[in-house]
Design a protein around this motif. Structure first.
Motif, PDB file in Angstrom:
ATOM      1  N   LEU A 162       1.001  -1.288   0.061  1.00 47.18           N
ATOM      2  CA  LEU A 162      -0.070  -0.022   0.109  1.00 47.18           C
ATOM      3  C   LEU A 162       0.840   1.312   0.003  1.00 47.18           C
ATOM      4  O   LEU A 162       0.582   2.563  -0.461  1.00 47.18           O
ATOM      5  CB  LEU A 162      -0.949  -0.031   0.946  1.00 47.18           C
ATOM      6  CG  LEU A 162      -1.867  -1.185   1.233  1.00 47.18           C
ATOM      7  CD1 LEU A 162      -3.141  -1.204   2.321  1.00 47.18           C
ATOM      8  CD2 LEU A 162      -2.770  -1.000  -0.221  1.00 47.18           C
ATOM      9  N   GLU A 163       2.301   1.173   0.476  1.00 49.40           N
ATOM     10  CA  GLU A 163       3.040   2.338   0.524  1.00 49.40           C
ATOM     11  C   GLU A 163       3.366   2.519  -0.778  1.00 49.40           C
ATOM     12  O   GLU A 163       3.594   3.648  -1.438  1.00 49.40           O
ATOM     13  CB  GLU A 163       4.023   1.981   1.498  1.00 49.40           C
ATOM     14  CG  GLU A 163       3.593   2.249   2.906  1.00 49.40           C
ATOM     15  CD  GLU A 163       3.012   3.665   3.092  1.00 49.40           C
ATOM     16  OE1 GLU A 163       3.639   4.711   2.776  1.00 49.40           O
ATOM     17  OE2 GLU A 163       1.868   3.483   3.699  1.00 49.40           O
ATOM     18  N   ALA A 164       3.482   1.400  -1.519  1.00 57.68           N
ATOM     19  CA  ALA A 164       4.122   1.626  -2.887  1.00 57.68           C
ATOM     20  C   ALA A 164       3.116   2.011  -3.807  1.00 57.68           C
ATOM     21  O   ALA A 164       3.185   2.964  -4.540  1.00 57.68           O
ATOM     22  CB  ALA A 164       4.271   0.093  -3.599  1.00 57.68           C
ATOM     23  N   ALA A 165       1.717   1.752  -3.494  1.00 60.30           N
ATOM     24  CA  ALA A 165       0.596   2.422  -4.412  1.00 60.30           C
ATOM     25  C   ALA A 165       0.505   3.611  -3.756  1.00 60.30           C
ATOM     26  O   ALA A 165       0.253   4.562  -5.024  1.00 60.30           O
ATOM     27  CB  ALA A 165      -0.690   1.738  -3.903  1.00 60.30           C
ATOM     28  N   ALA A 166       0.738   4.116  -2.681  1.00 59.17           N
ATOM     29  CA  ALA A 166       0.552   5.578  -2.362  1.00 59.17           C
ATOM     30  C   ALA A 166       1.502   6.321  -2.762  1.00 59.17           C
ATOM     31  O   ALA A 166       1.588   7.415  -3.204  1.00 59.17           O
ATOM     32  CB  ALA A 166       0.577   5.834  -0.849  1.00 59.17           C
ATOM     33  N   ALA A 167       2.897   5.935  -3.025  1.00 64.60           N
ATOM     34  CA  ALA A 167       3.914   6.539  -3.910  1.00 64.60           C
ATOM     35  C   ALA A 167       3.791   6.653  -5.362  1.00 64.60           C
ATOM     36  O   ALA A 167       4.511   7.350  -5.954  1.00 64.60           O
ATOM     37  CB  ALA A 167       5.093   5.967  -3.740  1.00 64.60           C
ATOM     38  N   GLY A 168       2.579   5.910  -5.831  1.00 59.23           N
ATOM     39  CA  GLY A 168       2.474   5.917  -7.197  1.00 59.23           C
ATOM     40  C   GLY A 168       3.284   5.164  -8.081  1.00 59.23           C
ATOM     41  O   GLY A 168       2.990   5.146  -9.335  1.00 59.23           O
ATOM     42  N   LEU A 169       3.514   3.921  -7.384  1.00 58.41           N
ATOM     43  CA  LEU A 169       4.234   2.983  -8.188  1.00 58.41           C
ATOM     44  C   LEU A 169       3.260   2.129  -9.124  1.00 58.41           C
ATOM     45  O   LEU A 169       3.816   1.087  -9.724  1.00 58.41           O
ATOM     46  CB  LEU A 169       5.223   2.279  -7.270  1.00 58.41           C
ATOM     47  CG  LEU A 169       6.097   3.158  -6.545  1.00 58.41           C
ATOM     48  CD1 LEU A 169       7.059   2.456  -5.618  1.00 58.41           C
ATOM     49  CD2 LEU A 169       7.068   4.085  -7.661  1.00 58.41           C
ATOM     50  N   GLY A 170       2.170   1.950  -8.674  1.00 60.64           N
ATOM     51  CA  GLY A 170       1.254   0.960  -9.512  1.00 60.64           C
ATOM     52  C   GLY A 170      -0.250   1.088  -8.652  1.00 60.64           C
ATOM     53  O   GLY A 170      -0.324   1.516  -7.765  1.00 60.64           O
ATOM     54  N   VAL A 171      -0.960   0.075  -9.323  1.00 57.24           N
ATOM     55  CA  VAL A 171      -2.382  -0.273  -8.882  1.00 57.24           C
ATOM     56  C   VAL A 171      -2.187  -1.658  -7.815  1.00 57.24           C
ATOM     57  O   VAL A 171      -1.534  -2.348  -8.335  1.00 57.24           O
ATOM     58  CB  VAL A 171      -3.241  -0.573 -10.016  1.00 57.24           C
ATOM     59  CG1 VAL A 171      -4.490  -0.790  -9.327  1.00 57.24           C
ATOM     60  CG2 VAL A 171      -3.264   0.730 -10.914  1.00 57.24           C
ATOM     61  N   ALA A 172      -2.594  -1.420  -6.528  1.00 55.79           N
ATOM     62  CA  ALA A 172      -2.748  -2.401  -5.936  1.00 55.79           C
ATOM     63  C   ALA A 172      -3.867  -3.011  -5.254  1.00 55.79           C
ATOM     64  O   ALA A 172      -4.954  -2.450  -5.769  1.00 55.79           O
ATOM     65  CB  ALA A 172      -2.099  -1.824  -4.233  1.00 55.79           C
ATOM     66  N   ILE A 173      -3.996  -4.175  -4.958  1.00 55.94           N
ATOM     67  CA  ILE A 173      -5.063  -5.052  -4.555  1.00 55.94           C
ATOM     68  C   ILE A 173      -5.075  -5.174  -2.831  1.00 55.94           C
ATOM     69  O   ILE A 173      -4.225  -5.560  -2.394  1.00 55.94           O
ATOM     70  CB  ILE A 173      -5.298  -6.413  -5.152  1.00 55.94           C
ATOM     71  CG1 ILE A 173      -6.746  -6.991  -4.698  1.00 55.94           C
ATOM     72  CG2 ILE A 173      -4.334  -7.285  -4.753  1.00 55.94           C
ATOM     73  CD1 ILE A 173      -7.675  -6.216  -5.927  1.00 55.94           C
ATOM     74  N   THR A 174      -6.225  -4.707  -2.172  1.00 53.22           N
ATOM     75  CA  THR A 174      -6.302  -4.638  -0.702  1.00 53.22           C
ATOM     76  C   THR A 174      -7.653  -4.770  -0.196  1.00 53.22           C
ATOM     77  O   THR A 174      -8.654  -4.406  -0.821  1.00 53.22           O
ATOM     78  CB  THR A 174      -5.848  -3.328  -0.288  1.00 53.22           C
ATOM     79  OG1 THR A 174      -5.620  -3.092   1.134  1.00 53.22           O
ATOM     80  CG2 THR A 174      -6.586  -1.941  -0.813  1.00 53.22           C
ATOM     81  N   PRO A 175      -7.703  -5.504   0.899  1.00 51.12           N
ATOM     82  CA  PRO A 175      -9.021  -5.367   1.790  1.00 51.12           C
ATOM     83  C   PRO A 175      -9.328  -4.000   2.028  1.00 51.12           C
ATOM     84  O   PRO A 175      -8.468  -2.981   2.473  1.00 51.12           O
ATOM     85  CB  PRO A 175      -8.598  -6.253   3.052  1.00 51.12           C
ATOM     86  CG  PRO A 175      -7.517  -6.807   2.722  1.00 51.12           C
ATOM     87  CD  PRO A 175      -6.599  -6.107   1.696  1.00 51.12           C
ATOM     88  N   GLN A 176     -10.529  -3.603   1.788  1.00 51.79           N
ATOM     89  CA  GLN A 176     -11.203  -2.173   2.110  1.00 51.79           C
ATOM     90  C   GLN A 176     -10.968  -1.547   3.123  1.00 51.79           C
ATOM     91  O   GLN A 176     -10.469  -0.328   3.339  1.00 51.79           O
ATOM     92  CB  GLN A 176     -12.776  -2.219   1.825  1.00 51.79           C
ATOM     93  CG  GLN A 176     -13.272  -0.877   1.758  1.00 51.79           C
ATOM     94  CD  GLN A 176     -13.914  -0.412   2.993  1.00 51.79           C
ATOM     95  OE1 GLN A 176     -14.228  -1.028   3.985  1.00 51.79           O
ATOM     96  NE2 GLN A 176     -13.924   0.943   3.274  1.00 51.79           N
ATOM     97  N   PRO A 177     -11.179  -2.325   4.705  1.00 46.72           N
ATOM     98  CA  PRO A 177     -10.797  -1.396   5.922  1.00 46.72           C
ATOM     99  C   PRO A 177      -9.574  -0.901   6.078  1.00 46.72           C
ATOM    100  O   PRO A 177      -9.095  -0.060   6.637  1.00 46.72           O
ATOM    101  CB  PRO A 177     -11.173  -2.576   6.903  1.00 46.72           C
ATOM    102  CG  PRO A 177     -12.110  -3.493   6.228  1.00 46.72           C
ATOM    103  CD  PRO A 177     -11.555  -3.559   4.648  1.00 46.72           C
TER     104      PRO A 177
END
Length: 294
Positions: A229-244
């Motif tokens: 999620l930190e990688a996604a927040a840095a704009g490095l790609g689209v991540a898959i995650t549980p919503q909460p």
């Protein structure tokens, strides 16, 4: 036998799970590691022993004679360790309730809510434990888990909420503006981020969306969901995650979820091996309300 002559505990746990479940894949799922990790641990044991521990049986595995002997020894040893640990913990009658969960759930969901938890359940003394193997209950009183039924009959389970997962990306993603206007199927053209411990997350989500599970191109594996999620927040790609785990990021605009979240069939549960503990009941009710956004 000296300690140096004993095989790795990780290897023995991998072997025991595969032998008990009759499957390397099921063992990997239970221990939250990859199929390859289980195979490597078993192979290391076989090389050290100089004898095969399994034979192939359809899509599963069956212990050899040596494998059955080792399985019986592992079962007895792990049971003795577990019982000793339980007795030691029960001797600490005044100890706090030990809550275990994965490091990612601990960092991204539990810790941000600790202040509210302490305010709303002031009589609950809680200690937190990050678990390397989040589906295990050893060493904790209760565990907050994301699991798929069925679970072990020995567990006392409080069902909390369905697990819903979905893709997220940062407004800083180089193609964010273009992607936000496209349907979910367009993600099949994107390099996608995922965790090595859960490579099935993207196919599960695609299936829930009515897309071919193989249409998602998984490009970069991260060792933990927190890093993902930190990688996604840095704009490095689209991540898959549980919503909460991204609810706060979505509220702040740090992450976006334009394609929504889908139920995987998994569950958020609070599990323990004890019953009748009012502290667990109170904690389960509190977590259930938090997950529901109440």
């Amino acid at each position: 036998m000296t300690d140096r002559e004993l095989p790795s505990l990780h290897a023995l746990r991998a072997f025991e799970a595969a032998a008990r479940l009759g499957s390397m894949s099921l063992a990997a799922r239970e221990l939250h590691v990859t199929h390859g990790a289980i195979s490597r641990q078993v192979r290391a044991l076989e090389e050290a022993l100089g004898h095969p521990l399994f034979r192939r049986q359809g899509r599963g595995v069956e212990p050899t004679t040596a494998g059955r002997q080792l399985q019986e020894s592992c079962h007895a040893a792990f049971a003795q360790l577990r019982d000793s640990w339980i007795r030691l913990r029960q001797a600490q009658a005044e100890s706090a309730l030990v809550l275990g969960c994965s490091g990612s759930v601990l960092a991204r969901w539990v810790i941000p809510r600790l202040e509210r938890l302490r305010h709303e359940l002031p009589d609950l003394r809680l200690h937190l434990a990050a678990q390397e193997e989040p589906a295990a209950l050893a060493g904790v009183d209760v565990a907050l888990l994301l699991v798929t039924p069925p679970w072990p009959a020995s567990w006392q389970v409080h069902d909390l909420a369905p697990e819903c997962i979905g893709p997220v990306l940062s407004p800083r993603h180089p193609d964010a503006e273009r992607l936000l206007g496209l349907p979910a199927a367009a993600l099949g053209e994107e390099p996608l981020l995922y965790t090595a411990s859960r490579p099935q997350a993207w196919p599960d989500w695609a299936r829930a969306m009515g897309l071919p599970p193989g249409s998602m191109r998984q490009a970069q594996a991260l060792p933990h969901l927190y890093f993902l999620l930190e990688a996604a927040a840095a704009g490095l790609g689209v991540a898959i995650t549980p919503q909460p785990l991204v609810a706060d990021d979505l509220a702040s605009g740090r992450l976006l979820a334009p394609w929504g979240f889908r139920d995987t069939g998994g569950r958020w549960v609070l599990a323990s091996t004890r019953s009748g503990d009012s502290r667990v009941e109170a904690l389960a009710a509190w977590i259930r309300d938090e997950l529901a956004g109440r």
